[in-house]
Each structure stands twice: as C-alpha cells, then as structure tokens.
Motif scaffolding. Structure first.
Motif, PDB file in Angstrom:
ATOM      1  N   ASP A 105       0.801  -1.185   0.144  1.00  0.00           N
ATOM      2  CA  ASP A 105       0.055   0.071  -0.010  1.00  0.00           C
ATOM      3  C   ASP A 105       0.856   1.211   0.136  1.00  0.00           C
ATOM      4  O   ASP A 105       0.769   2.196  -0.754  1.00  0.00           O
ATOM      5  CB  ASP A 105      -0.864  -0.057   1.292  1.00  0.00           C
ATOM      6  N   LYS A 122      -9.263  -1.433  -2.963  1.00  0.00           N
ATOM      7  CA  LYS A 122     -10.340  -0.753  -2.212  1.00  0.00           C
ATOM      8  C   LYS A 122     -11.367  -1.545  -1.354  1.00  0.00           C
ATOM      9  O   LYS A 122     -11.386  -1.377  -0.175  1.00  0.00           O
ATOM     10  CB  LYS A 122     -10.935   0.393  -2.983  1.00  0.00           C
ATOM     11  N   THR A 169     -12.594  -5.429  13.327  1.00  0.00           N
ATOM     12  CA  THR A 169     -13.029  -4.111  12.726  1.00  0.00           C
ATOM     13  C   THR A 169     -14.613  -4.162  12.626  1.00  0.00           C
ATOM     14  O   THR A 169     -15.327  -5.465  12.514  1.00  0.00           O
ATOM     15  CB  THR A 169     -12.471  -4.010  11.535  1.00  0.00           C
ATOM     16  N   ASN A 171     -16.065  -3.685   9.623  1.00  0.00           N
ATOM     17  CA  ASN A 171     -16.235  -4.398   8.521  1.00  0.00           C
ATOM     18  C   ASN A 171     -16.298  -6.028   8.584  1.00  0.00           C
ATOM     19  O   ASN A 171     -16.901  -6.812   8.198  1.00  0.00           O
ATOM     20  CB  ASN A 171     -15.091  -4.337   7.390  1.00  0.00           C
TER      21      ASN A 171
ATOM     22  N   ARG B   3      -1.230   5.023   4.048  1.00  0.00           N
ATOM     23  CA  ARG B   3      -2.375   3.884   4.280  1.00  0.00           C
ATOM     24  C   ARG B   3      -3.457   4.014   3.380  1.00  0.00           C
ATOM     25  O   ARG B   3      -3.838   5.164   2.736  1.00  0.00           O
ATOM     26  CB  ARG B   3      -3.010   4.011   5.586  1.00  0.00           C
ATOM     27  N   GLN B   5      -6.437   3.809   3.326  1.00  0.00           N
ATOM     28  CA  GLN B   5      -7.957   4.580   3.857  1.00  0.00           C
ATOM     29  C   GLN B   5      -7.724   6.178   3.491  1.00  0.00           C
ATOM     30  O   GLN B   5      -8.378   6.659   3.289  1.00  0.00           O
ATOM     31  CB  GLN B   5      -7.892   4.562   5.335  1.00  0.00           C
ATOM     32  N   ASP B   6      -6.351   6.474   3.337  1.00  0.00           N
ATOM     33  CA  ASP B   6      -5.841   7.916   3.244  1.00  0.00           C
ATOM     34  C   ASP B   6      -6.279   8.383   1.650  1.00  0.00           C
ATOM     35  O   ASP B   6      -6.326   9.524   1.455  1.00  0.00           O
ATOM     36  CB  ASP B   6      -4.547   8.277   3.584  1.00  0.00           C
ATOM     37  N   SER B   8      -9.241   8.481  -1.386  1.00  0.00           N
ATOM     38  CA  SER B   8     -10.609   7.953  -1.794  1.00  0.00           C
ATOM     39  C   SER B   8     -10.605   7.414  -3.177  1.00  0.00           C
ATOM     40  O   SER B   8      -9.580   7.879  -4.060  1.00  0.00           O
ATOM     41  CB  SER B   8     -11.310   9.238  -1.367  1.00  0.00           C
TER      42      SER B   8
END
Lengths: 344, 283
Positions: A105, A122, A169, A171, B3, B5-6, B8
């Motif tokens: 990532d 995602k 989490t 999720n 990360r 999540q950072d 979109s």
C-alpha cells in the motif's frame, strides 16, 4: 475485541457465509507439496494448514500480467481498459502476508498513486489465520508475530485443533453478522508455536549493519552462488517492479500494451538504450535486493521491507538463504565492532 | 507509512494513458538524431520545467523516456530531439509532420529555476546531453536579464555530430553568451578546439560564489567533469547533474531507474551533486 469459538468442521460454513460479501480468495493445494491463493469454488477445498503459497497475495492486486490498453496501428489510437473489481474477501491469510500488503500500500501510494492497484485493493476484506512456522519462516525476527492482527478484519487463531475467531473491525463485524455457528469465548493463547529461524539482531539494528555492509565480501560469496533466475523477487510479497511491453497481433494491425512482473535480479534490469548497465554484475544486484528490503525504504519508514515469509529462501534453486546472509553480515559487523574496541 | 484509507476512490487517476500530440515540424538534424516540434491537444501547454522528461509512446513497440528540449517559456508547442539507438527510437524516426505521438508527462524533477535566478549558469554538455540542457539554455536566453553570465561548454565526438548547428552559430554571435565548443576528433573543416570536454574547463574564469554548473552527458563524462570543476574550487552544491536511467513508468513504480534507494524519475533526473554524492550507484 470480541472473541468467539469456532469448530474446525464449521469453517466451510463460515466461508460460504462470507460469500454474501463477494468473491472469496483462499489457499488451495496445488500438486502434492505446493499451495496457491485461488478463488474459492468449493469451501471444503480451502486449506487451513499451509506453510506458504508459491506466489504471494500481491498477485491479486498486481497481477503477474496485466493489460493496460488495446491499440490500433492503423489509426494510431488506443482504448483504455476499464477495471471492474468485485468486492473480495481474502481468507486464511498469514500475518506476514497481511503486513506485506500494508507495505505494498505504501509503495503503491508513494509518488503518484498507482490506479489499478488501488482499484483492486479498495473493497478488500482480510481474514487472518495462525500458522506453525517451518524451517524458513522468520517473520517474528522482522517484528511480525504469528498473531499480529493489524490489517485484518477477522482473525482465526488455532487453539487445540479448533479456532478462536477475533472480530477486529466494523467490516469484520458485518461479515459474520447472522452466522450462528460461533459462541462467545475467552481468548486463549496457543503455546506450541516457535520460530526455528531467527535473525540474531533486533530488526531495528539492521539499517546500522547495512550502513557499513556495502563493501562486505559476503556479497561476492552470495553472488558466486546466485544463478540470476529472479525467483526471489517474483515470490517476494513486497517486490513490485514491473516491465511494460507492447504485443502486436499477427496481422500487425492492432495490439495491446501489457505490464508484467520484472526483477531487479535479472541482468538487463538496469540497462539503458545504448547498452550501459548500471547494475551489470550479479554482486550489484544481490546487494541491491537486500538493501531494498533492509535499508533504503527502512531508513524512511522505520520498518524492514522484508516480512519474513521465507519464500525467497524456500524457492531459491541455489539454496541462498536470506536470514543466513543477514546473520553473516551481523557476525561481520560484530567482529568489526570488537576490532574497533580492541584498537581503542 | 501511507495507508489505503487515506485515498478515496475519486482521487484515483490513471497513470499509463498517453496524450496524443501532433507533430507540427520534424527534421533529421544529424545522421543519428531527429528533432520534433509537437502540439498538445487544444494547444495546451505541456507545463514542464527545464530538465524534465516525457514518456514517448510508439504503439507496437512501447515507451521510452525522452528529455524535453524546449523551454517552458515557449508557448503552444514543445520540442524533443531523439537519438536513434533502439527499436523504439528507430520507429519514431519514421514519424513526421501531421503524425501523432503518444506522450505521458512531464515527469521528474528538473532544475530549481527559482534558486538559479541571478546566478552565472555554466552549461557543460557532452554529445546528446545538449538536448535536455537546451531547455535550460533557452529558458535563460528568454529571461536573459534575470541571470548572470551564460557559459556553454559543448563537446561532440566529431563536427558532424554537433547538434543544433544554427543555434550554435547564433549563440556564438551573441555578446551575452560565452560558447566554447570542442570535438574529440577534428576533420578538415574544424578550426576549433580538439579534445575531450574537460580540456575546456581549466581556462574558465569563474566567479565561484555566483556560478551554477549544469552537466549532462554520457555516464563516463560526469566523474571527470566534476573533478575538473572541483580543481577550480567550485562547491558541490553549485553543481547539478542530469542522469540517464531506464525510466520505464515515470511515476516511481516500475523500479528500473533506481539509483540505490532513489527513483531517478521522481527525485531526478536532475540532481544536486551534493545530494547524490553519497549514492554509490549514481556516477
């Protein structure tokens, strides 16, 4: 953190239940001795006890080969490829593998964010599972315990042949909603898992060792055994280098641009047009690979970029062992330190 | 650590699709090099800085990193000069006026023009190294009063390999450009200096505090040029080099252009010498 007990025999039912979210990818047997991450067709075929898959989970986010565009040589124009990625659950993933995805990532988001990787990444959910280390695993030495749960939505810890399911989490919570074959339990610790392979220094001392290891004679020794096949980087879960090539159809009217995994261990990797090669010798390349794992990115991020899965060692046709190289470098470093002290 | 999540999903931009640019002029300028003027769709500007590069696409062959040879002060078009050394560049040779070429970029870090303002600019170009440096030269010429002296040292193997000969004559004729040419092997027509480019350096009269050197040439050239500049007491951080590597993706991913831990396509191709001096694979 919620903890439930789950019978081993009920795991296929759990997998079927997870299917409501999306496609499930899990380890399967391949031949007699090998394992592979594949899309689940039959939940009874999923393997829960495995040492390591040949190819790492990165193949699900950065496929070994990927078409980037179709082009026409008649009109000199191209058509982009639109990715449609289903939501996916990655099931029975070891902690080092999860940590490799978190490192990927970072690598894929640094500089310009890599679009296709992100699209594949995602909507992913991850379910971890504990494992028994074999003679190649050394993830604990690079700071990743068997029970490291970072990145997972759910985690299955084997205790006495059955499992404890941890919900980590929101999720993860939605994934098991409505699944009735679990019972609330008190977390227990499995004691019978020990790593056989260890790096002698704590991983945060390795950048220091590498600081002075550039001209070590150990590289020449490793290079003398290396056959330059690139297996170590292809099976490495945090390696991501690629090549881009165009392929033309037999009519020479159209074709496609495709990227495929590449390896800095291959001799032409750093060659430019005109023939100049910036890492011409094997020694340059074996050294580069380890500096990528323990120095260059580590200096910036404070983490080794090796997750201790043991693949590069287990699958090396020349039996070159990465932890052995590290321990040799550490021994050499200690000798040099000792020498300095005596001289002082 | 960055990360997932950072970012979109809306922020995700495609990286590998070229923009088709029209060739407005093209000319074979030596037996090896062809020069192209290109136009972006709707006459947009490429938006580059001196020292940056683009990825040039030839469908069926692939992509290659090519330096931008024009100054950003030139509006509406940009220029490339491509040496025919590989499959891709040999295909590009067949492209001419009216054809379209796929371009991605501009990529990389070029010269820090802000901090070069007011300085004497010493250009040291070997062979095809003049191509990226020409962007810097034109930039300085277009904003001539914002810089000090412009000294250009340019060396080629022989007179027939000298690039941009008309421009060389123009620069020669100008009072505000100090041009010094050399060739490794002279022919009957050559009346200038003969010898490698470092032979031009000892005679230079430099104002050391004011001088910024920009070097581009074949890999072998850098060490010797830097040694000569050091013997004139020019400081490390007054020296910029532009390095050639196999920058396949241009976006810091594919790994081919790594110099130790640095991506040449991101932190370079233009580097301050003091930054890359500790990198053992750099020069």
């Amino acid at each position: 953190m919620e903890c439930y007990s789950l019978l081993r025999t009920d795991v296929p039912d759990l997998i079927d239940h997870l299917g409501a979210y999306g496609e499930i990818v899990a380890p399967h047997s391949k031949g007699d001795v090998s394992y592979s991450f594949e899309v689940v067709q039959d939940s009874n075929k999923v393997v829960l006890d495995y040492d390591r898959t040949l190819l790492p989970l990165k193949k699900m986010f950065l496929p070994p080969q990927e078409k980037l565009m179709d082009f026409s040589l008649k009109s000199l124009s191209y058509t982009p490829i639109k990715l449609h990625i289903k939501p996916r659950v990655f099931f029975a993933i070891h902690s080092y593998e999860m940590q490799s995805i978190l490192r990927l990532d970072h690598s894929m988001l640094s500089g310009q964010a890599e679009s296709n990787y992100l699209r594949r990444r995602k909507k992913s959910r991850f379910i971890g599972i504990s494992f028994k280390p074999d003679e190649f695993h050394f993830s604990e030495s690079v700071g990743i315990p068997i029970e490291e749960m970072e990145g997972f939505d759910l985690y299955l810890n084997e205790v006495d042949g059955d499992y404890q399911l941890y919900v980590l989490t929101k999720n993860g919570h939605s994934l098991i909603e409505g699944f009735e074959k679990i019972k609330t339990a008190e977390p227990e610790i499995a004691e019978d898992r020990k790593f056989n392979k260890k790096i002698r220094f704590h991983y945060n001392r390795l950048p220091q060792v590498f600081q002075y290891a550039y001209h070590s004679e150990i590289w020449a020794e490793v290079a003398s055994r290396c056959v330059g096949c690139g297996s170590c980087t292809l099976t490495c879960p945090t390696c991501f280098c690629f090549d881009v090539k165009d392929e033309v159809t037999v009519t020479a009217e159209s074709g496609m641009r495709q990227r495929s995994w590449d390896s800095c261990m291959l001799s032409t990797f750093a060659e430019i047009a005109g023939g100049e090669n910036f890492r011409e010798k094997t020694i340059n390349r074996t050294r580069h690979r380890l500096y990528r794992k323990f120095k260059y990115i580590t200096d910036e991020e404070g983490l080794p970029w090796c997750v201790g899965c043991g693949r590069c060692t287990a699958f090396c046709p020349a039996e070159i062992s990465l932890p052995d190289i590290l321990n040799d470098l550490i021994n050499e470093d200690e000798k040099a330190q000792h020498h300095h002290q005596v001289m002082a | 650590m960055k990360r997932i999540q950072d970012v979109s999903e809306e922020e995700i931009k495609d990286l590998y699709y070229p923009t088709m640019c029209k060739v407005t002029k093209a000319r074979q300028i030596t037996s090896m090099e062809k020069w192209y003027e290109l136009e972006m769709p709707a006459s947009q500007d490429l938006g580059h800085g001196p020292g940056q590069f683009v990825e040039v696409s030839a469908f069926g062959i692939g992509e290659a990193p090519i330096s931008i040879s024009s100054s950003p002060s030139q509006k509406g078009s940009f220029e490339l000069c491509i040496r025919q050394v590989g499959t891709l560049t040999n295909v590009l040779k067949n492209y001419g006026e009216g054809d379209s070429i796929g371009i991605r970029g501009p990529f990389g870090t070029g010269y820090p023009m802000e901090s070069l303002l007011g300085k004497d600019i010493l250009i040291i170009a070997g062979g095809i190294g003049l191509v990226p440096l020409r962007s810097l030269i034109h930039y300085v010429l277009d904003k001539r009063e914002e810089f000090g002296r412009l000294i250009i040292l340019y060396g080629a193997k022989n007179p027939s390999e000298l690039l941009f000969k008309e421009e060389l004559s123009d620069w020669e004729a100008r009072d505000d450009v100090e041009l010094h040419l050399t060739v490794d092997q002279a022919d009957d027509t050559w009346t200038g200096n003969t010898g490698v480019i470092t032979t031009l350096i000892p005679e230079l009269d430099l104002n050391l505090n004011m001088t910024i050197a920009a070097i581009t040439g074949p890999p072998i050239m850098y060490k010797f040029v830097i040694m000569s500049l050091k013997s004139k007491q020019l400081q490390d951080d007054h020296i910029y080099v532009s390095l050639e590597r196999r920058m396949k993706c241009g976006v810091g991913k594919c790994g081919h252009c790594q110099i130790n831990g640095v991506y040449c396509c991101q932190d370079g191709p233009v580097f301050n010498y003091s930054d890359i001096k500790p990198l053992r694979e750099a020069l």
